[in-house]
Design a protein around this motif. Structure first.
Motif, PDB file in Angstrom:
ATOM      1  N   VAL A  31      82.112  73.117  68.954  1.00 40.41           N
ATOM      2  CA  VAL A  31      81.245  74.274  69.163  1.00 40.41           C
ATOM      3  C   VAL A  31      82.071  75.418  69.752  1.00 40.41           C
ATOM      4  O   VAL A  31      83.163  75.203  70.283  1.00 40.41           O
ATOM      5  N   GLU A  32      81.515  76.639  69.651  1.00 43.59           N
ATOM      6  CA  GLU A  32      82.264  77.821  70.104  1.00 43.59           C
ATOM      7  C   GLU A  32      81.951  78.182  71.561  1.00 43.59           C
ATOM      8  O   GLU A  32      82.804  78.690  72.267  1.00 43.59           O
ATOM      9  N   THR A  33      80.677  77.982  71.984  1.00 45.64           N
ATOM     10  CA  THR A  33      80.306  78.399  73.339  1.00 45.64           C
ATOM     11  C   THR A  33      79.582  77.281  74.071  1.00 45.64           C
ATOM     12  O   THR A  33      78.458  76.989  73.686  1.00 45.64           O
ATOM     13  N   PRO A  34      80.105  76.687  75.110  1.00 48.67           N
ATOM     14  CA  PRO A  34      81.504  76.848  75.513  1.00 48.67           C
ATOM     15  C   PRO A  34      82.406  76.173  74.486  1.00 48.67           C
ATOM     16  O   PRO A  34      81.981  75.200  73.858  1.00 48.67           O
ATOM     17  N   ILE A  35      83.615  76.669  74.360  1.00 46.39           N
ATOM     18  CA  ILE A  35      84.477  76.117  73.313  1.00 46.39           C
ATOM     19  C   ILE A  35      84.759  74.633  73.589  1.00 46.39           C
ATOM     20  O   ILE A  35      85.079  74.237  74.704  1.00 46.39           O
ATOM     21  N   SER A  36      84.566  73.849  72.554  1.00 48.83           N
ATOM     22  CA  SER A  36      84.756  72.406  72.675  1.00 48.83           C
ATOM     23  C   SER A  36      85.290  71.868  71.356  1.00 48.83           C
ATOM     24  O   SER A  36      84.821  72.266  70.286  1.00 48.83           O
ATOM     25  N   SER A  37      86.246  70.977  71.436  1.00 47.36           N
ATOM     26  CA  SER A  37      86.821  70.379  70.226  1.00 47.36           C
ATOM     27  C   SER A  37      85.827  69.413  69.585  1.00 47.36           C
ATOM     28  O   SER A  37      84.831  69.025  70.200  1.00 47.36           O
ATOM     29  N   ASP A  38      86.100  69.007  68.367  1.00 47.53           N
ATOM     30  CA  ASP A  38      85.373  67.896  67.769  1.00 47.53           C
ATOM     31  C   ASP A  38      85.702  66.636  68.584  1.00 47.53           C
ATOM     32  O   ASP A  38      86.808  66.502  69.095  1.00 47.53           O
TER      33      ASP A  38
ATOM     34  N   PHE B 183      88.660  60.078  69.981  1.00 46.03           N
ATOM     35  CA  PHE B 183      89.776  61.018  69.809  1.00 46.03           C
ATOM     36  C   PHE B 183      89.328  62.389  70.288  1.00 46.03           C
ATOM     37  O   PHE B 183      88.465  63.029  69.678  1.00 46.03           O
ATOM     38  N   ASP B 184      89.869  62.831  71.404  1.00 43.66           N
ATOM     39  CA  ASP B 184      89.496  64.046  72.129  1.00 43.66           C
ATOM     40  C   ASP B 184      88.085  63.902  72.725  1.00 43.66           C
ATOM     41  O   ASP B 184      87.226  63.242  72.139  1.00 43.66           O
ATOM     42  N   VAL B 185      87.895  64.534  73.884  1.00 41.09           N
ATOM     43  CA  VAL B 185      86.611  64.314  74.573  1.00 41.09           C
ATOM     44  C   VAL B 185      85.794  65.596  74.738  1.00 41.09           C
ATOM     45  O   VAL B 185      84.662  65.543  75.227  1.00 41.09           O
ATOM     46  N   GLY B 186      86.335  66.747  74.336  1.00 45.30           N
ATOM     47  CA  GLY B 186      85.560  67.980  74.360  1.00 45.30           C
ATOM     48  C   GLY B 186      85.203  68.449  75.765  1.00 45.30           C
ATOM     49  O   GLY B 186      85.764  67.974  76.767  1.00 45.30           O
TER      50      GLY B 186
ATOM     51  N   ASP C 161      89.819  72.656  75.903  1.00 44.84           N
ATOM     52  CA  ASP C 161      88.665  72.323  75.048  1.00 44.84           C
ATOM     53  C   ASP C 161      88.742  70.904  74.489  1.00 44.84           C
ATOM     54  O   ASP C 161      87.784  70.404  73.914  1.00 44.84           O
ATOM     55  N   HIS C 162      89.878  70.254  74.678  1.00 45.45           N
ATOM     56  CA  HIS C 162      90.039  68.865  74.206  1.00 45.45           C
ATOM     57  C   HIS C 162      89.983  67.837  75.333  1.00 45.45           C
ATOM     58  O   HIS C 162      89.764  66.666  75.076  1.00 45.45           O
ATOM     59  N   ILE C 163      90.194  68.293  76.573  1.00 39.43           N
ATOM     60  CA  ILE C 163      90.361  67.295  77.656  1.00 39.43           C
ATOM     61  C   ILE C 163      89.357  67.400  78.804  1.00 39.43           C
ATOM     62  O   ILE C 163      89.257  66.470  79.602  1.00 39.43           O
ATOM     63  N   LEU C 164      88.647  68.504  78.920  1.00 41.30           N
ATOM     64  CA  LEU C 164      87.872  68.759  80.141  1.00 41.30           C
ATOM     65  C   LEU C 164      86.904  67.635  80.521  1.00 41.30           C
ATOM     66  O   LEU C 164      86.750  67.314  81.698  1.00 41.30           O
TER      67      LEU C 164
ATOM     68  N   LEU D  53      90.735  68.136  60.628  1.00 46.24           N
ATOM     69  CA  LEU D  53      91.257  69.237  61.442  1.00 46.24           C
ATOM     70  C   LEU D  53      90.173  69.734  62.380  1.00 46.24           C
ATOM     71  O   LEU D  53      89.087  70.114  61.940  1.00 46.24           O
ATOM     72  N   SER D  54      90.482  69.749  63.658  1.00 41.13           N
ATOM     73  CA  SER D  54      89.502  70.152  64.661  1.00 41.13           C
ATOM     74  C   SER D  54      89.127  71.630  64.494  1.00 41.13           C
ATOM     75  O   SER D  54      89.919  72.414  63.993  1.00 41.13           O
ATOM     76  N   HIS D  55      87.929  71.991  64.911  1.00 33.46           N
ATOM     77  CA  HIS D  55      87.405  73.367  64.879  1.00 33.46           C
ATOM     78  C   HIS D  55      87.194  73.877  63.461  1.00 33.46           C
ATOM     79  O   HIS D  55      86.941  75.067  63.279  1.00 33.46           O
TER      80      HIS D  55
END
Ligand SMILES: [Zn+2]
Length: 243
Positions: A34-41, A56-59, A85-88, A185-187
């Protein structure tokens, strides 16, 4: 987790707040970026017969953290790279094992550093992936799918969007070696893409290299506001900068 899974197209998923996961195969699903707040897949893989779910990645979203914390069984987390955006969500979730690059560990402080190819008994592979986007990246591969995070995107420095020629060459070589016919590919609105069409794009970018110049500038793929220009060959869409 299976009760939360539902096979659906992405456009449908946007309207299904309680069932946000998109299923790729019965063993693989993901929560879209998602874009707001930015978060990875955020990708979930539960190999058949395994007690372990690989993430794989926690957003960054509370939705992603909630899904992870409500999952039963063992959880192994793999982080593609250290961008927030991948680790928070690592601060909000419980997990059993964490795999990171040495650069990501500077931020996470915890986790097993992966500096060579690893293959687990349930078929999961994790390996370092050459990337211009961030210092160090990990890819995860399972059956027909390789998850690359943001590793294929360009680097952003002093208003220059660019690829490092050496890293781009190494990245293409690593992609060619992959036995997975699909790259994720993420995002990207097209999260799953055929390996060959992804490779075609990065070979085209590599063809721009000029002798004596260690970088390839891709500023022309972007508008003044930083947005990605639409182009027929979607080159621009595949170099996007995401932090
Ligand atoms: Zn990134």
């Amino acid at each position: 987790m299976t009760t939360m899974l539902r096979h659906c197209e992405r456009s449908e998923a946007i309207h299904i707040i309680k069932m946000p996961l998109i299923q790729i195969t019965p063993e693989i699903s993901y929560l879209p970026s998602v874009e707001t707040p930015i978060s990875s897949d955020v990708v979930f893989i539960k190999p058949e017969g395994s007690e372990t779910t690989w993430i794989f990645d926690v957003g960054t979203t509370s939705e992603a953290a909630e899904i992870i914390n409500n999952m039963e069984g063992k959880k192994n987390v793999v982080i593609s790279h250290f961008h927030p955006d991948h680790i928070l969500n690592l601060l909000k979730i419980k997990y059993d094992n964490l795999y990171v690059t040495k650069y990501t560990k500077k931020y996470t402080r915890v986790g097993t550093i992966v500096d060579s190819d690893l293959e687990f008994s349930d078929g999961i592979k994790i390996y370092p992936f050459p990337s211009s986007h961030s210092k160090g990246a990990l890819a995860l591969e399972y059956k027909d799918y390789a998850f690359l995070g943001d590793a294929t995107y360009c680097h952003f420095r002093l208003n220059a969007r660019e690829y490092n020629v050496q890293l781009l060459e190494q990245m293409i070589k690593r992609m060619e070696q992959s036995s997975a016919p699909n790259f994720c590919l993420s995002h990207d609105k097209d999260f799953v893409q055929p390996k060959e069409s992804v490779l075609r794009i990065y070979r085209k970018i590599l063809a721009r290299r000029k002798s004596g110049n260690p970088t390839i500038n891709v500023n022309d793929f972007f508008n003044d506001d930083g947005g990605v220009k639409e182009s027929e060959d979607s080159l621009g869409n595949n170099v996007k900068v995401k932090l």
